[in-house]
Design a protein around this motif. Structure first.
Motif, PDB file in Angstrom:
ATOM      1  N   LYS A  30       1.872   2.612  12.449  1.00  0.00           N
ATOM      2  CA  LYS A  30       1.772   3.892  13.143  1.00  0.00           C
ATOM      3  C   LYS A  30       1.690   3.576  14.629  1.00  0.00           C
ATOM      4  CE  LYS A  30      -1.159   7.937  13.663  1.00  0.00           C
ATOM      5  NZ  LYS A  30      -2.492   8.489  13.427  1.00  0.00           N
TER       6      LYS A  30
ATOM      7  N   TRP B 121       3.202   9.917  13.013  1.00  0.00           N
ATOM      8  CA  TRP B 121       3.306   8.457  12.864  1.00  0.00           C
ATOM      9  C   TRP B 121       4.067   7.875  14.065  1.00  0.00           C
ATOM     10  CZ3 TRP B 121       0.985   5.895   8.804  1.00  0.00           C
ATOM     11  CH2 TRP B 121       1.265   4.539   8.662  1.00  0.00           C
TER      12      TRP B 121
ATOM     13  N   ASP C 128      -2.878   2.569  11.830  1.00  0.00           N
ATOM     14  CA  ASP C 128      -2.526   2.652  10.415  1.00  0.00           C
ATOM     15  C   ASP C 128      -1.244   1.854  10.217  1.00  0.00           C
ATOM     16  OD1 ASP C 128      -2.755   3.323   7.762  1.00  0.00           O
ATOM     17  OD2 ASP C 128      -2.595   5.476   8.069  1.00  0.00           O
TER      18      ASP C 128
ATOM     19  N   ASN D 104       0.824  -1.209   0.000  1.00  0.00           N
ATOM     20  CA  ASN D 104       0.000   0.000   0.000  1.00  0.00           C
ATOM     21  C   ASN D 104       0.862   1.264   0.000  1.00  0.00           C
ATOM     22  OD1 ASN D 104       0.942  -0.138   2.623  1.00  0.00           O
ATOM     23  ND2 ASN D 104      -1.030   0.285   3.584  1.00  0.00           N
TER      24      ASN D 104
ATOM     25  N   LEU E 292       1.926   0.674   7.031  1.00  0.00           N
ATOM     26  CA  LEU E 292       2.488   0.576   5.686  1.00  0.00           C
ATOM     27  C   LEU E 292       2.882  -0.882   5.483  1.00  0.00           C
ATOM     28  CD1 LEU E 292       3.568   1.941   3.085  1.00  0.00           C
ATOM     29  CD2 LEU E 292       5.736   2.203   4.271  1.00  0.00           C
TER      30      LEU E 292
ATOM     31  N   GLU F 213      -0.918   4.465  -1.460  1.00  0.00           N
ATOM     32  CA  GLU F 213      -1.968   5.057  -0.624  1.00  0.00           C
ATOM     33  C   GLU F 213      -1.392   5.782   0.588  1.00  0.00           C
ATOM     34  OE1 GLU F 213      -3.228   0.926  -0.917  1.00  0.00           O
ATOM     35  OE2 GLU F 213      -2.313   1.986  -2.592  1.00  0.00           O
ATOM     36  N   LYS F 214      -0.230   5.343   1.081  1.00  0.00           N
ATOM     37  CA  LYS F 214       0.331   5.886   2.316  1.00  0.00           C
ATOM     38  C   LYS F 214       1.452   6.901   2.079  1.00  0.00           C
ATOM     39  CE  LYS F 214      -2.350   3.240   4.647  1.00  0.00           C
ATOM     40  NZ  LYS F 214      -3.554   3.795   5.245  1.00  0.00           N
TER      41      LYS F 214
END
Length: 127
Positions: free
Chosen positions: A106, A49, A117, A16, A119, A19-20
């Motif tokens: 995160k 983060w 969240d 992703n 990654l 998106e991140k």
């Protein structure tokens, strides 16, 4: 989408990262890189983060077994909304699976789902 020399179309799974990219960016390793231990991980993330200048990094094998977990440390002042560089070296035993997943979470001290969240970066393990 990409095409092979014989004209077949394929799509490479890159996790992703797109998106991140406004929250966290990784420069090393890149999606589907071949990795070995020790693995040097570098990138930058927005200050929020982090919590207390770190966030969790986890490496999983292809069966979703946790191989290693270690906090990534901010390389500069993290009390900001700007991007802050980070680096971490993760050591792990070579798994039996060929592929795995690197997850940069995160930091979420509240444990509230709406604050969570991550990654996700697919990786390949060296022979």
């Amino acid at each position: 989408q990409c095409k092979t020399p014989d004209g077949k179309t394929f799509t490479e799974y890159i996790g992703n990262i797109l998106e991140k990219q406004d929250l966290i960016r990784i420069t090393k390793p890149r999606p589907n890189d071949i990795i070995s231990s020790p693995l040097d991980i570098k990138g930058e993330a927005r200050g929020y983060w982090f919590f207390e200048a770190s966030f969790p990094v986890k490496l999983y094998d292809g069966n979703n077994n946790l191989l290693a977990a270690i906090p990534a440390q901010a390389k500069s002042e993290w009390m900001t909304e700007d991007f802050v560089p980070f680096e971490v070296i993760i050591e792990f035993q070579k798994p039996t699976t060929q592929n795995g997943t690197l997850v940069l979470e995160k930091d979420n001290p509240s444990d509230l789902p709406q604050n969570a969240d991550k990654l996700i970066i697919p990786v390949c393990f060296s022979e």
